[in-house]
Design an enzyme around this catalytic site. Structure first.
Site, PDB file in Angstrom:
ATOM      1  N   ASP A   4       0.854  -1.175   0.000  1.00 33.32           N
ATOM      2  CA  ASP A   4       0.000   0.000   0.000  1.00 33.32           C
ATOM      3  C   ASP A   4       0.901   1.239   0.000  1.00 33.32           C
ATOM      4  O   ASP A   4       2.081   1.160   0.349  1.00 33.32           O
ATOM      5  CB  ASP A   4      -0.897  -0.025   1.244  1.00 33.32           C
ATOM      6  CG  ASP A   4      -1.761   1.211   1.343  1.00 33.32           C
ATOM      7  OD1 ASP A   4      -2.397   1.565   0.345  1.00 33.32           O
ATOM      8  OD2 ASP A   4      -1.786   1.822   2.424  1.00 33.32           O
ATOM      9  N   ASP A  12      -6.981  -2.316   3.349  1.00 32.63           N
ATOM     10  CA  ASP A  12      -5.962  -3.336   3.093  1.00 32.63           C
ATOM     11  C   ASP A  12      -6.270  -4.667   3.772  1.00 32.63           C
ATOM     12  O   ASP A  12      -5.667  -5.689   3.442  1.00 32.63           O
ATOM     13  CB  ASP A  12      -4.584  -2.859   3.605  1.00 32.63           C
ATOM     14  CG  ASP A  12      -4.121  -1.586   2.926  1.00 32.63           C
ATOM     15  OD1 ASP A  12      -4.312  -1.479   1.702  1.00 32.63           O
ATOM     16  OD2 ASP A  12      -3.572  -0.711   3.611  1.00 32.63           O
ATOM     17  N   ASP A  28      -1.596  -0.831   5.896  1.00 32.25           N
ATOM     18  CA  ASP A  28      -1.927  -0.264   7.206  1.00 32.25           C
ATOM     19  C   ASP A  28      -3.386   0.143   7.350  1.00 32.25           C
ATOM     20  O   ASP A  28      -3.852   0.398   8.437  1.00 32.25           O
ATOM     21  CB  ASP A  28      -1.055   0.969   7.478  1.00 32.25           C
ATOM     22  CG  ASP A  28      -1.520   2.178   6.670  1.00 32.25           C
ATOM     23  OD1 ASP A  28      -1.781   1.999   5.460  1.00 32.25           O
ATOM     24  OD2 ASP A  28      -1.628   3.267   7.248  1.00 32.25           O
TER      25      ASP A  28
END
Length: 813
Positions: free
Chosen positions: A516, A709, A705
């Site tokens: 990410d 996700d 995080d």
């Protein structure tokens, strides 16, 4: 220029006082959970238990009490409805006496009392609430159990029912909580100490062995007590394994316990009442109980999860909402909301459900949900997502989706499907134990029949018993737990919390690392990226801008104030600070009027300026006549990110940037870090599909995080959550990076490789002994005059246990 983003970034804060208003109809009581005794008598409508365990057998006396100590956050305990949701559960026909005490002291009858907290933080991103269920429901997240016949469940205390016992697959589905296992270990250990002094070792009296009138009775009583205290977890789990027709570690341990105990009881009766000499194995039984409990206690500590992802999702929405009824607003539980309900969301509050803005204007932080790093402007007809954080404005919202139909509802469903389908491979230790179970049992049965024909039943019986005892997995039971504990300790020193050791240790080689952007490769918060001044120093420009912004809780305002603090700038208080609608902010600093505004405002006011060539959000400081400074604010890349990407490539792992952010921003970050593959503007479902696609090509790691996700983290072969991220992401991941240094993940990969090698070595040390000893004990080499002396076998077994322990301690990064 990001004009749209800047349009409403500065708003007045007159509505802040509203955040502190309390609806006295719902009593709010905070309390710290620090080992309180007693129980909470709560009136629950319906009880909901979402279960996610494999078959736990008869749990009638199961103690699932939790000692909540040191929880700094408040716990929502609004139990308007407590439902029991059952997803194909088995083996829970009798749970009538289940004790699920919550350890609270003297709270009395609390009926429908709402003990939640209304967290009206203004402009802060962290609004997670430590409740059991913010929609007024209390859940226990377990899957795959049949709880249809639970009866009335008298005396059940529901004050803490949000337990998570998943991740215990390596322990054969042991239906035991950590506290219970710890108690059983210490009681068994206490019983083993006197047993050492009264029981012979494989029929041989040791120098410490004490013999006195009644010593055999003392030995029996100690063994019976240990049988009652220490064996139940293994027998219950072995029953599950055998019911599933998959005997593994628990079956092997149970076989050893049953043989050593009941043969010893037979020997006691024969010697005491019939004066017939017979060998007992009480000491072997006692050591097996203690060593196995110790091994599984270690494994439990290494396996316990920090939280359950779906229950963490439920904490994102508030417990109550300001619902419009007539001309007034009344606080009601979020569970009462329906499509069409109109709610008011104050500054700093999280949205109670998905909906459409009817009136008002604000900036909303959607970064954790969508991956969009910048706050998103919301005005009339804008869509909002439940669980996201409102900025400084007050919004009137019409609810459009609740429950399973909401964004969080869909995310829960996706996450549950992912966790159910992405079951980790069976542990190597369980496989080896399963083989040994069949080898030991088959060898003993064959020995019994063959030696009965050769030497009679008495000799055959002794040989068969010796064979089964030799199969006892003393060393095997510690082989993996010791490696797990050592791996966990080494990772912790590097700032990594291992939560699901099975996935970490199985990650011997990785091919792809999906990452990410916001909060993972970048810092996840706004910073001053560029400052250009005109006829004024950087120091003075920061002082003026910070003076105007210091009363605001907007993320951009905070970034300017933080920059001033970091640079040691003395900031005076601004006077007559006012919001310029859709443009910026103005006020008086040191008797001079200043404005911090957008480029569009300057154009409209015919103030000449040179546009700042920079990314991010740009604001201009003007005195009304000329532009004095221009500042660019945006998210910044972590210092360790570039080195991390380079190390991934050095390990032949392909880095892939996966983000919900815009393509332009994603490509810019990827270019700076040297990432060649970019997937931008993706949803949580898209991230799962990308992980699955890469898994078809090779082993795939996911690093993230955010809430968006979490499904991808649950799907990946190895997943790492950033410690500064959301609880949902951390609960979904196999490991959590507490350190600020991303290259520590490379250390984790190297450690996993070394730990896997130690696992294999220990299994050879533990099982290798059994592979040689079982056929020898069964008399396979009797034709050559080789028979295994039980005493020699016990000594070698003890040595293999020591070797396994030493080998685990030699593990390094």
């Amino acid at each position: 220029m990001a004009d749209d983003f800047d349009k409403n970034r500065h708003m007045n804060h007159d509505n802040h006082e509203e955040n502190s208003k309390t609806d006295m109809a719902h009593m709010n009581m905070s309390h710290d959970h620090q080992g309180h005794d007693g129980h909470m008598n709560m009136d629950h409508g319906q009880m909901k238990m979402d279960n996610s365990h494999d078959d736990h057998g008869d749990m009638s006396d199961m103690d699932m009490s939790h000692d909540h100590q040191g929880h700094g956050n408040h716990m929502q305990m609004d139990h308007g409805q407590m439902k029991m949701d059952h997803h194909a559960h088995d083996g829970h026909s009798d749970m009538g006496n289940m004790d699920m005490g919550g350890s609270h002291e003297n709270h009395g009858d609390m009926g429908h009392m709402d003990m939640g907290h209304d967290h009206n933080h203004q402009g802060h991103g962290d609004h997670t609430q430590m409740g059991h269920e913010h929609d007024g429901q209390m859940k226990m997240d377990h899957q795959n159990h049949d709880m249809s016949n639970m009866g009335s469940m008298p005396g059940m205390d529901h004050s803490h029912m949000d337990h998570d016992m998943s991740g215990m697959g390596d322990m054969g589905g042991m239906p035991m909580n950590h506290s219970n296992m710890k108690q059983r270990f210490w009681w068994s250990f206490a019983l083993l100490i006197p047993l050492l002094f009264v029981a012979p070792f494989m029929g041989v009296d040791l120098p410490i062995t004490l013999t006195f009138p009644g010593s055999n009775w003392v030995m029996l009583i100690l063994a019976v007590a240990m049988y009652a205290v220490g064996t139940q977890p293994f027998f219950s789990s072995a029953k599950i394994e055998l019911k599933q027709k998959k005997p593994a570690m628990m079956s092997l341990i149970s076989m050893g316990l049953l043989v050593t105990f009941w043969v010893s009881v037979y020997a006691f009766i024969a010697k005491t009442f019939f004066k017939v000499d017979a060998m007992d194995y009480f000491l072997e039984f006692g050591t097996l109980v203690v060593i196995m409990l110790l091994g599984h206690l270690i494994e439990m500590q290494a396996t316990m999860k920090a939280g359950n992802a779906t229950s963490e999702l439920s904490k994102l929405t508030p417990a109550t909402a300001h619902v419009k009824e007539g001309d007034s607003f009344i606080d009601k539980p979020v569970s009462d909301l329906t499509n069409g309900s109109v709610v008011r969301v104050l500054a700093g509050e999280s949205f109670p459900a998905d909906g459409t803005v009817l009136s008002g204007s604000s900036q909303v932080d959607e970064s954790l949900m969508t991956g969009e790093s910048k706050p998103v402007k919301k005005a009339e007809k804008s869509s909002v997502i439940g669980g996201t954080i409102n900025g400084e404005g007050t919004l009137l919202v019409q609810v459009s989706a609740v429950g399973d139909d909401s964004f969080i509802g869909h995310l829960k469903k996706t996450l549950n499907q992912t966790e159910a389908s992405s079951s980790k491979a069976e542990s190597l230790a369980n496989k080896v134990a399963g083989w040994l179970f069949w080898v030991g049992l088959t060898a003993a049965i064959l020995a019994l029949f063959i030696w009965t024909a050769i030497s009679g039943l008495t000799t055959a019986f002794n040989i068969a018993v010796t064979t089964l005892i030799i199969a006892c997995p003393h060393a095997l039971g510690l082989a993996i737990p010791l490696v797990i504990q050592r791996t966990k300790a080494l990772a912790a020193k590097d700032g990594i919390l291992i939560k699901k050791h099975g996935a970490v240790l199985s990650a011997k080689h990785l091919d792809y690392a999906l990452m990410d952007k916001t909060g993972t490769l970048t810092n996840g918060h706004f910073q001053v990226q560029k400052l250009v001044t005109n006829k004024i120093s950087d120091h003075d420009a920061l002082a003026i801008m910070a003076a105007l912004e210091q009363q605001s809780s907007h993320p951009l305002a905070k970034a300017i104030v933080q920059k001033a603090q970091d640079d040691g700038v003395t900031v005076t208080a601004g006077q007559d600070v006012q919001t310029i609608a859709g443009a910026g902010i103005s006020g008086t600093v040191n008797n001079q009027q200043y404005s911090l505004v957008s480029a569009r405002y300057l154009t409209e006011q015919h103030i000449d300026f040179e546009p700042l060539d920079a990314d991010g959000s740009i604001s201009y400081l003007t005195d009304g006549h000329q532009v004095l400074a221009a500042v660019s604010l945006g998210d910044s890349i972590k210092e360790s990110a570039k080195d991390f990407v380079a190390q991934l490539k050095a390990h032949q792992i392909t880095p892939v940037l996966v983000t919900g952010d815009a393509k332009k921003t994603a490509n810019k970050v990827a270019q700076e870090l040297g990432i060649d593959v970019v997937q931008a503007e993706v949803s949580p479902e898209d991230k799962i599909n990308l992980v699955k696609q890469y898994q078809q090509k090779g082993k795939t790691m996911m690093i993230g995080d955010g809430i968006n996700d979490s499904p991808a983290l649950a799907q990946a072969d190895l997943s790492v959550a950033i410690g500064a991220g959301t609880d949902v992401a951390q609960a979904s991941a196999d490991a959590v990076l507490i350190s600020q240094s991303l290259p520590k993940i490379i250390d984790l990969i190297n450690l996993a490789h070394n730990a896997n090698r130690k696992e294999v070595e220990n299994l050879w040390w533990g099982a290798g002994y059994n592979i040689l000893a079982i056929p020898t004990a069964a008399g396979l080499f009797a034709f050559a005059g080789i028979m295994l002396n039980p005493l020699i076998g016990a000594i070698v077994m003890s040595l293999s246990t020591v070797v396994v322990a030493i080998n685990a301690l030699l593990l390094h990064k």
